[in-house]
Write an enzyme that holds these catalytic residues in place. Structure first.
Site, short mmCIF file in Angstrom:
data_model
loop_
_atom_site.label_atom_id
_atom_site.label_comp_id
_atom_site.label_asym_id
_atom_site.label_seq_id
_atom_site.Cartn_x
_atom_site.Cartn_y
_atom_site.Cartn_z
N GLN A 49 0.82 -1.21 0.00
CA GLN A 49 0.00 0.00 0.00
C GLN A 49 0.86 1.27 0.00
O GLN A 49 0.65 2.17 -0.81
CB GLN A 49 -0.92 0.02 1.23
CG GLN A 49 -2.03 -1.01 1.23
CD GLN A 49 -3.02 -0.74 2.36
OE1 GLN A 49 -3.87 0.13 2.25
NE2 GLN A 49 -2.89 -1.47 3.45
N ALA A 56 7.52 -5.47 4.18
CA ALA A 56 7.40 -6.19 5.45
C ALA A 56 6.58 -7.45 5.28
O ALA A 56 5.82 -7.60 4.33
CB ALA A 56 6.74 -5.30 6.51
N TYR A 95 4.52 -10.56 15.06
CA TYR A 95 4.64 -9.46 14.10
C TYR A 95 5.25 -8.22 14.77
O TYR A 95 6.23 -7.66 14.29
CB TYR A 95 3.28 -9.13 13.49
CG TYR A 95 3.28 -7.86 12.68
CD1 TYR A 95 3.94 -7.79 11.45
CD2 TYR A 95 2.63 -6.70 13.14
CE1 TYR A 95 3.96 -6.62 10.71
CE2 TYR A 95 2.65 -5.53 12.40
CZ TYR A 95 3.32 -5.49 11.19
OH TYR A 95 3.34 -4.33 10.47
N LYS A 118 8.93 -6.52 14.03
CA LYS A 118 9.05 -5.13 13.59
C LYS A 118 9.91 -4.31 14.57
O LYS A 118 10.68 -3.44 14.17
CB LYS A 118 7.67 -4.50 13.43
CG LYS A 118 6.87 -5.03 12.25
CD LYS A 118 7.51 -4.68 10.90
CE LYS A 118 7.32 -3.22 10.55
NZ LYS A 118 7.85 -2.90 9.19
#
Length: 300
Positions: A15, A64, A129, A133
């Site tokens: 995105q 990612a 997740y 990150k």
């Protein structure tokens, strides 16, 4: 004639990556957005080959492993993409003497704070997740002093799969939708994130003394997922698009493999202070996306 300014964008099919490629960059800027097949961030040699071939002026890592629930069972894959990839880029950009801008997430927090999270608040990821990150943030900050980590949340756009597009799709054949109403956050336009990344990157290229460190960008204001769904349907209905009645539910009624932060609200004051970036209200951002999607539907 000035030499071209080459900028490497990873995650160009996501995105934020797609909005970075669509943004209006100054003349002379050349964007490079290789596919995963063309540039493997988990492979040091692949990255070094890319850097040897092109004199990059900066790198924006918007790529990612973003499948939050899948990550709970794909720990190695999540850390390879979200921690090792940024670590390799940190090495390569530091050695090249160029800035690295890393996109991160609200999932580094546990969501228990009352109020807006600031950059210096204690981190405490609830799942794989968020942990992967956070590891990526640490790799970037420790691996390249000339770096910016930009945390964001609740990303929406006309591209790929996201909450807004899912709501409009489901409303086409369901009159009532049950949506989580006890998670709070800031819906954020991928286009606005891309604009912020552009501003930061160009400043870091032009000014070696540009501010570095961890920053946060979300659209202004806050709501819940149920509140966001209601806004989407009000906007859609006003333009003749699909709509549904929203029934708020507790997170406990919609169990997922990965726990979500109850509070994902992020402060953007530091970014406004250091980079003069002032986010627009989330409702304006959501309206833009809904209108574009409905216009596409009408045109089709």
């Amino acid at each position: 004639m000035a030499d071209p300014v080459h900028i490497l964008i990873t995650g160009g099919a996501g995105q934020v990556g797609l909005e970075l490629l669509a943004a209006a960059w100054p003349g002379g800027v050349v964007l490079h957005a290789p596919t995963r097949a063309e540039l493997d961030l988990s492979d040091d040699a692949s990255v070094r080959t890319a850097f040897a071939a092109t004199p990059f002026a900066a790198v924006i890592n918007s790529g990612a492993h973003t499948a939050v629930d899948k990550a709970e069972a794909e720990v190695a894959a999540a850390f390879a993409a979200n921690a090792m990839g940024p670590a390799v880029l940190a090495d390569a950009t530091r050695e090249a003497g160029i800035p690295l801008i890393q996109v991160s997430t609200d999932y580094v927090f546990d969501g228990t704070k009352d109020g807006l999270y600031v950059e210096t608040d204690p981190v405490g990821p609830l799942g794989v997740y968020g942990a992967s990150k956070l590891a990526g943030e640490l790799a970037v900050r420790s691996g390249n002093p000339r770096s910016v980590v930009l945390r964001t949340a609740w990303v929406l756009s006309v591209h790929r799969a996201n909450f807004l597009k899912t709501m409009l799709r489901l409303a086409a054949d369901r009159p009532v939708l049950r949506v989580v109403g006890d998670q709070h956050g800031c819906p954020t336009s991928a286009r606005d994130i891309a604009a912020a990344l552009k501003t930061i990157t160009l400043r870091m290229i032009a000014d070696e003394g540009a501010p570095t460190g961890v920053y946060q960008f979300v659209n202004a204001g806050e709501t819940t997922w149920a509140g966001l769904a209601r806004e989407i349907f009000a906007l859609s209905a006003a333009s003749g698009g699909p709509s549904a009645t929203v029934e708020p539910i507790a997170s406990s009624e919609y169990p997922t493999p990965a726990r979500r932060p109850t509070n994902s609200r992020l402060s953007t004051d530091k970014l406004t202070r250091d980079y003069a970036i002032a986010p627009r209200p989330w409702r304006a951002a959501v309206a833009e996306i809904v209108n574009e999607l409905l216009a596409e539907r009408t045109a089709a």
